[in-house]
Design a protein around this motif. Structure first.
Motif, mmCIF file in Angstrom:
data_model
loop_
_atom_site.group_PDB
_atom_site.id
_atom_site.type_symbol
_atom_site.label_atom_id
_atom_site.label_comp_id
_atom_site.label_asym_id
_atom_site.label_seq_id
_atom_site.Cartn_x
_atom_site.Cartn_y
_atom_site.Cartn_z
ATOM 1 N N THR A 104 3.440 80.466 45.906
ATOM 2 C CA THR A 104 2.823 79.449 46.758
ATOM 3 C C THR A 104 1.905 78.546 45.940
ATOM 4 O O THR A 104 1.931 77.314 46.096
ATOM 5 C CB THR A 104 2.023 80.106 47.897
ATOM 6 O OG1 THR A 104 2.907 80.904 48.689
ATOM 7 C CG2 THR A 104 1.366 79.053 48.787
ATOM 8 N N SER A 133 -1.514 74.826 51.914
ATOM 9 C CA SER A 133 -0.412 75.706 52.280
ATOM 10 C C SER A 133 -0.287 75.825 53.798
ATOM 11 O O SER A 133 -1.200 75.470 54.551
ATOM 12 C CB SER A 133 -0.629 77.097 51.688
ATOM 13 O OG SER A 133 -1.763 77.709 52.292
ATOM 14 N N LEU A 144 2.273 74.497 45.437
ATOM 15 C CA LEU A 144 1.164 73.595 45.783
ATOM 16 C C LEU A 144 0.835 72.667 44.612
ATOM 17 O O LEU A 144 0.670 71.458 44.792
ATOM 18 C CB LEU A 144 -0.070 74.407 46.173
ATOM 19 C CG LEU A 144 -0.045 75.061 47.551
ATOM 20 C CD1 LEU A 144 -1.174 76.077 47.671
ATOM 21 C CD2 LEU A 144 -0.166 74.018 48.659
ATOM 22 N N ARG A 183 -6.029 75.567 47.045
ATOM 23 C CA ARG A 183 -5.109 76.705 46.872
ATOM 24 C C ARG A 183 -5.658 77.998 47.471
ATOM 25 O O ARG A 183 -4.894 78.845 47.921
ATOM 26 C CB ARG A 183 -4.799 76.912 45.390
ATOM 27 C CG ARG A 183 -4.143 75.714 44.719
ATOM 28 C CD ARG A 183 -3.557 76.101 43.374
ATOM 29 N NE ARG A 183 -4.542 76.739 42.506
ATOM 30 C CZ ARG A 183 -4.225 77.356 41.366
ATOM 31 N NH1 ARG A 183 -2.969 77.429 40.983
ATOM 32 N NH2 ARG A 183 -5.173 77.893 40.610
ATOM 33 N N ASP A 204 4.859 78.234 52.639
ATOM 34 C CA ASP A 204 4.455 79.395 51.849
ATOM 35 C C ASP A 204 5.627 79.939 51.052
ATOM 36 O O ASP A 204 6.766 79.998 51.536
ATOM 37 C CB ASP A 204 3.915 80.493 52.764
ATOM 38 C CG ASP A 204 2.583 80.114 53.396
ATOM 39 O OD1 ASP A 204 1.851 79.322 52.772
ATOM 40 O OD2 ASP A 204 2.287 80.598 54.505
ATOM 41 N N LYS A 234 -7.131 80.707 49.984
ATOM 42 C CA LYS A 234 -7.006 80.933 51.428
ATOM 43 C C LYS A 234 -8.353 81.097 52.124
ATOM 44 O O LYS A 234 -8.409 81.151 53.357
ATOM 45 C CB LYS A 234 -6.155 82.195 51.669
ATOM 46 C CG LYS A 234 -4.704 82.067 51.242
ATOM 47 C CD LYS A 234 -3.955 83.361 51.513
ATOM 48 C CE LYS A 234 -2.500 83.267 51.086
ATOM 49 N NZ LYS A 234 -1.774 84.538 51.326
#
Length: 313
Positions: free
Chosen positions: A87, A300, A91, A277, A80, A279
């Motif tokens: 982040t 991540s 990625l 990507r 992260d 969350k």
């Protein structure tokens, strides 16, 4: 003009002025083969130097833990950054580095989907000549014309990075009428693109959710027609235009409305690279891992921890 000056001039036109192989060929009256050779020579001779500004850190411990849980899938767990923007950038750059290696490894056909994740991946790719590689769509357009991350733009954008040929599929992702869809498969332009897509060595994909589908008005308004009889509460996510559950089962295989190669043909692709990507896609990730719907995934640390936590419930 000396040979070194010619290499320098061609390199400047290609890398800095963004001229295509065709434009350079006309300007210097040389073949595309020689342009490719001279660009490679310029790198070997030190006229062109490619530097990597930062080294992305990976969490190898998390990669090992996930690999133990999901055999046969390659994990790239990116540490992260200081914030979400950092982040996301790490990625995208990491995914770009992964696929660039694949492109150079006896690759001839690359398929690409669409979406913000894939757009960011493509944007992070370095430009270098890959004239022997074809880039193609393998399913119809997502109809997101108000976005730069639309499907036809994506395949053209990635091909321009490598001065490569690209093939489009000028039809919607979903065709509700079965007879119409079968008729389109017989059209020469569509048939040709799909025949090439069946030979993909690598495909690039993001990961969708019901919310992703609903963000496109035409699909949101017609969900019952696109997925007749489907219990949407069972949908963990969407990949390759198809809904799947948390165990990785494709939920509409008996009544698939996607215009493109079949899901079986998609899964025959040797390398299926997924960049995630967001969350909020833990359940969707679990589904694609359990169903082995992808072969390589870039995610991540936060997402990796969430996936492992979900497994331990």
């Amino acid at each position: 003009m000396s040979h070194e000056e010619l290499l320098s001039a061609i390199s400047e036109d290609y890398y800095l002025n963004k001229l295509s192989f065709g434009e350079i060929s006309k300007k210097y009256n040389i073949s595309r083969y020689l342009i490719n050779k001279y660009l490679n020579d310029a790198i070997k001779d030190g006229i062109v130097k490619i530097e990597i500004a930062t080294v992305t850190k990976r969490n190898t411990q998390l990669e090992t833990m996930l690999s133990d849980k999901f055999k046969g899938i390659h994990f790239f767990v990116i540490c992260d950054g200081s914030n979400d923007i950092a982040t996301s950038k790490e990625l995208s750059q990491s995914a770009a580095a992964v696929v660039e290696k694949m492109f150079k490894n006896n690759c001839s056909v690359v398929g690409t989907s669409w979406g913000e994740a894939i757009y960011s991946l493509v944007d992070s790719l370095h430009s270098f000549p890959l004239e022997s590689v074809k880039f193609t769509q393998f399913m119809g357009e997502n109809m997101k014309y108000n976005s730069t991350a639309g499907s036809m733009r994506m395949v053209e954008k990635i091909a321009s990075k490598f001065s490569s040929e690209f093939l489009t599929l000028p039809a919607p992702l979903y065709i509700v009428n079965n007879n119409t869809r079968q008729g389109l498969y017989a059209e020469p332009s569509i048939k040709h693109t799909l025949n090439v897509a069946k030979k993909m060595d690598v495909l690039l994909t993001g990961l969708g959710t019901i919310r992703s589908l609903q963000s496109i008005p035409i699909w949101k308004e017609n969900i019952p027609l696109l997925f007749p009889g489907l219990d949407m509460s069972k949908v963990a996510g969407f990949i390759y235009g198809r809904p799947f559950d948390i165990e990785g089962n494709i939920l509409n295989s008996s009544d698939d409305k996607v215009l493109g190669i079949t899901i079986e043909e998609v899964l025959n692709t040797k390398k299926r690279v997924c960049l995630v990507r967001s969350k909020s896609k833990t359940r969707a990730i679990l589904g694609i891992l359990r169903g082995k719907l992808i072969t390589d995934i870039v995610l991540s640390e936060t997402l990796a921890y969430r996936v492992l936590a979900e497994l331990n419930l």
